[in-house]
Design an enzyme around this catalytic site. Structure first.
Site, mmCIF file in Angstrom:
data_model
loop_
_atom_site.group_PDB
_atom_site.id
_atom_site.type_symbol
_atom_site.label_atom_id
_atom_site.label_comp_id
_atom_site.label_asym_id
_atom_site.label_seq_id
_atom_site.Cartn_x
_atom_site.Cartn_y
_atom_site.Cartn_z
ATOM 1 N N LYS A 192 -25.980 18.821 -4.991
ATOM 2 C CA LYS A 192 -26.657 18.094 -3.901
ATOM 3 C C LYS A 192 -27.587 17.015 -4.457
ATOM 4 O O LYS A 192 -27.571 15.871 -3.996
ATOM 5 C CB LYS A 192 -27.473 19.066 -3.024
ATOM 6 C CG LYS A 192 -26.646 20.154 -2.365
ATOM 7 C CD LYS A 192 -27.471 20.967 -1.392
ATOM 8 C CE LYS A 192 -28.577 21.789 -2.044
ATOM 9 N NZ LYS A 192 -28.067 22.987 -2.773
ATOM 10 N N ARG A 267 -32.955 25.446 5.352
ATOM 11 C CA ARG A 267 -32.297 26.575 4.702
ATOM 12 C C ARG A 267 -32.311 27.797 5.604
ATOM 13 O O ARG A 267 -31.725 28.820 5.259
ATOM 14 C CB ARG A 267 -33.006 26.904 3.385
ATOM 15 C CG ARG A 267 -32.336 26.302 2.148
ATOM 16 C CD ARG A 267 -33.288 26.459 0.966
ATOM 17 N NE ARG A 267 -32.634 26.591 -0.308
ATOM 18 C CZ ARG A 267 -32.706 25.685 -1.274
ATOM 19 N NH1 ARG A 267 -33.332 24.552 -1.084
ATOM 20 N NH2 ARG A 267 -32.157 25.912 -2.434
ATOM 21 N N ARG A 306 -27.220 23.758 -16.767
ATOM 22 C CA ARG A 306 -28.353 22.909 -16.412
ATOM 23 C C ARG A 306 -29.661 23.482 -16.960
ATOM 24 O O ARG A 306 -30.557 22.757 -17.379
ATOM 25 C CB ARG A 306 -28.436 22.772 -14.881
ATOM 26 C CG ARG A 306 -29.505 21.820 -14.404
ATOM 27 C CD ARG A 306 -29.413 21.523 -12.927
ATOM 28 N NE ARG A 306 -30.010 22.585 -12.121
ATOM 29 C CZ ARG A 306 -30.005 22.602 -10.777
ATOM 30 N NH1 ARG A 306 -29.411 21.627 -10.101
ATOM 31 N NH2 ARG A 306 -30.567 23.576 -10.118
ATOM 32 N N ARG A 312 -36.150 24.425 -15.801
ATOM 33 C CA ARG A 312 -36.443 25.197 -14.598
ATOM 34 C C ARG A 312 -36.305 26.688 -14.875
ATOM 35 O O ARG A 312 -35.265 27.166 -15.318
ATOM 36 C CB ARG A 312 -35.490 24.786 -13.469
ATOM 37 C CG ARG A 312 -35.880 23.490 -12.800
ATOM 38 C CD ARG A 312 -34.886 23.076 -11.754
ATOM 39 N NE ARG A 312 -34.682 24.085 -10.707
ATOM 40 C CZ ARG A 312 -34.007 23.862 -9.587
ATOM 41 N NH1 ARG A 312 -33.474 22.671 -9.372
ATOM 42 N NH2 ARG A 312 -33.854 24.817 -8.694
ATOM 43 N N ARG A 324 -30.329 33.536 -6.118
ATOM 44 C CA ARG A 324 -30.387 32.311 -5.296
ATOM 45 C C ARG A 324 -29.078 32.120 -4.525
ATOM 46 O O ARG A 324 -29.087 31.719 -3.367
ATOM 47 C CB ARG A 324 -30.669 31.091 -6.181
ATOM 48 C CG ARG A 324 -32.130 31.030 -6.625
ATOM 49 C CD ARG A 324 -32.319 30.168 -7.845
ATOM 50 N NE ARG A 324 -31.973 28.777 -7.605
ATOM 51 C CZ ARG A 324 -31.672 27.903 -8.579
ATOM 52 N NH1 ARG A 324 -31.646 28.294 -9.835
ATOM 53 N NH2 ARG A 324 -31.389 26.660 -8.277
HETATM 54 P P1 AMP Z 1 -33.599 23.859 -5.013
HETATM 55 O O1 AMP Z 1 -34.133 22.854 -5.976
HETATM 56 O O2 AMP Z 1 -33.122 23.213 -3.739
HETATM 57 O O3 AMP Z 1 -32.566 24.759 -5.645
HETATM 58 O O4 AMP Z 1 -34.831 24.779 -4.576
HETATM 59 C C1 AMP Z 1 -35.507 25.584 -5.523
HETATM 60 C C2 AMP Z 1 -36.311 26.647 -4.808
HETATM 61 O O5 AMP Z 1 -37.288 26.033 -3.946
HETATM 62 C C3 AMP Z 1 -35.518 27.566 -3.898
HETATM 63 O O6 AMP Z 1 -34.886 28.610 -4.597
HETATM 64 C C4 AMP Z 1 -36.624 28.068 -2.979
HETATM 65 O O7 AMP Z 1 -37.417 29.026 -3.614
HETATM 66 C C5 AMP Z 1 -37.485 26.813 -2.776
HETATM 67 N N1 AMP Z 1 -37.006 26.055 -1.614
HETATM 68 C C6 AMP Z 1 -36.415 24.844 -1.635
HETATM 69 N N2 AMP Z 1 -36.099 24.433 -0.391
HETATM 70 C C7 AMP Z 1 -36.498 25.434 0.440
HETATM 71 C C8 AMP Z 1 -36.425 25.630 1.833
HETATM 72 N N3 AMP Z 1 -35.882 24.714 2.662
HETATM 73 N N4 AMP Z 1 -36.929 26.795 2.349
HETATM 74 C C9 AMP Z 1 -37.477 27.706 1.539
HETATM 75 N N5 AMP Z 1 -37.543 27.592 0.227
HETATM 76 C C10 AMP Z 1 -37.064 26.473 -0.341
#
Ligand code: AMP
Length: 368
Positions: A192, A267, A306, A312, A324
């Site tokens: 994404k 989400r 990654r 991260r 996740r």
């Molecule tokens: P991402 O970079 O999109 O994989 O997001 C990393 C982490 O951020 C996720 O595993 C969640 O812990 C938190 N996070 C990101 N977006 C959301 C969301 N819309 N709602 C809740 N937690 C989020």
């Protein structure tokens, strides 16, 4: 931006520009009425602000009055009949300068002149703050024009939308509802972020990655970062209340955006509902959910890869990665149904080169 009733309006003509146009008009009026005492006739309600500015700048003796045109349905016909109310002065033999806020098709001004002539006035001049040459279809010459505008709905500086907006000191136009708001969807590691970076340039959209915003806040140890960190480290979702508030603030930072790519948001169904509600207050909506579909094992491998360079914490540990992905299926995947019901879901194969996937996404976006 201002909201009046159900519509949004964006700034269009600054007060300074309006004031300058009135200055120029009044220089002319001051030259033209050295020897006569004109009667300025403001047309209510719209012209009250303009009338006041003109009259303040007029240097010679003058009289001031206001009229209103009231429409009523005649008893014998169904046609609208116009009636002039509020005029006490005897205008026969006088020079009347009608002050209008706006002349568009010219119907009102034509009617007004007819009514003034019936009261014996032969010397009528028209001064209007705004004029729409594209739609004006009458013969009457408009003697004084402040600012010409295209055929656009405007409010402010005396002009209203259903009674509101007259007090605005500059002029606003109706906000065009042409935003493209994409939810870029898919499990963690679907690509994404990579695609959003390409698409935002291609379609001139603002990219909001909730994950990136959280990580930025964690790095800077903000209040938001502190409250989000423990959830993120475990691969869990940050609570909706925190996430929604943060997302809304990010959107509000970009008032003039042509649209957004929401990456990692919504989400949960609560987030989706709140996003819809929030966009509605801005006269907008989600255009489409474009989802990258990728097999789980490919995701795990991509994220571990990654993790070697991303720094991260949640990419470094296979158990967190698998959590996740599980959270995605347990809590997030249902959003596919949510947008499918609205006929806004588009699935795209997320395996291939970056360019190949961009092309697939673009094919969908170009058809929206
Ligand atoms: P991402 O970079 O999109 O994989 O997001 C990393 C982490 O951020 C996720 O595993 C969640 O812990 C938190 N996070 C990101 N977006 C959301 C969301 N819309 N709602 C809740 N937690 C989020």
């Amino acid at each position: 931006m201002v909201t009046l009733h159900d519509l949004q309006f964006t700034p269009y003509i600054a007060e300074e520009k309006i004031t300058k146009a009135i200055d120029v008009m009044c220089d002319q009026l001051n030259q033209d009425f050295v020897d006569q005492v004109p009667l300025f006739l403001g047309v209510l309600n719209g012209a009250f602000m303009f009338a006041s500015e003109v009259i303040k700048r007029f240097d010679h003796p003058c009289e001031v009055s206001f009229v209103k045109l009231a429409s009523y349905t005649g008893t014998r016909t169904t046609n609208q009949v116009q009636e002039l109310i509020g005029l006490q002065e005897d205008i026969s033999g006088r020079t009347v300068v009608v002050l209008e806020d706006i002349v568009d098709t010219g119907t009102t001004i034509t009617e007004l002149i007819k009514l003034l002539q019936q009261k014996g006035c032969q010397d009528i001049r028209i001064a209007t703050l705004f004029f729409k040459p594209e739609v004006y279809n009458k013969q009457i010459i408009i003697d004084y024009i402040g600012i010409e505008i295209p055929n656009q709905f405007i409010v402010g500086y005396g002009l209203d939308y259903n009674g509101l907006g007259r007090n605005l000191t500059e002029v606003y136009q109706l906000k065009a509802k042409t935003m493209t708001n994409l939810v870029l969807f898919g499990p963690p590691g679907a690509g994404k972020g990579t695609q959003a970076e390409v698409l935002k340039e291609k379609y001139n959209l603002v990219h909001i990655s909730t994950g990136d915003v959280f990580r930025y806040n964690i790095k800077n140890a903000t209040e938001l970062g502190v409250s989000a960190k423990s959830y993120i480290d475990k691969g869990q979702l940050v609570p909706d209340a925190i996430t929604i508030k943060m997302l809304n603030a990010e959107v509000d930072k970009n008032e003039d955006a042509k649209g957004f790519i929401f990456d990692g948001f919504p989400r949960t169904e609560a987030q989706a509902a709140s996003l819809a509600e929030f966009l509605e207050t801005k006269g907008s909506e989600i255009t489409a959910m474009v989802a990258l579909e990728v097999d789980d094992e490919v995701l795990v491998q991509r994220l571990l890869e990654r993790g070697k360079t991303s720094g991260r914490v949640d990419d470094a540990d296979e158990a967190v990665i698998r959590n996740r992905i599980k959270v995605y299926y347990d809590e997030t995947a249902i959003l596919k149904n949510y947008y499918q019901k609205e006929d806004k879901y588009y699935g795209v194969d997320g395996v291939g080169s970056v360019d190949e996937i961009t092309n697939r996404l673009s094919t969908v976006i170009d058809q929206l």
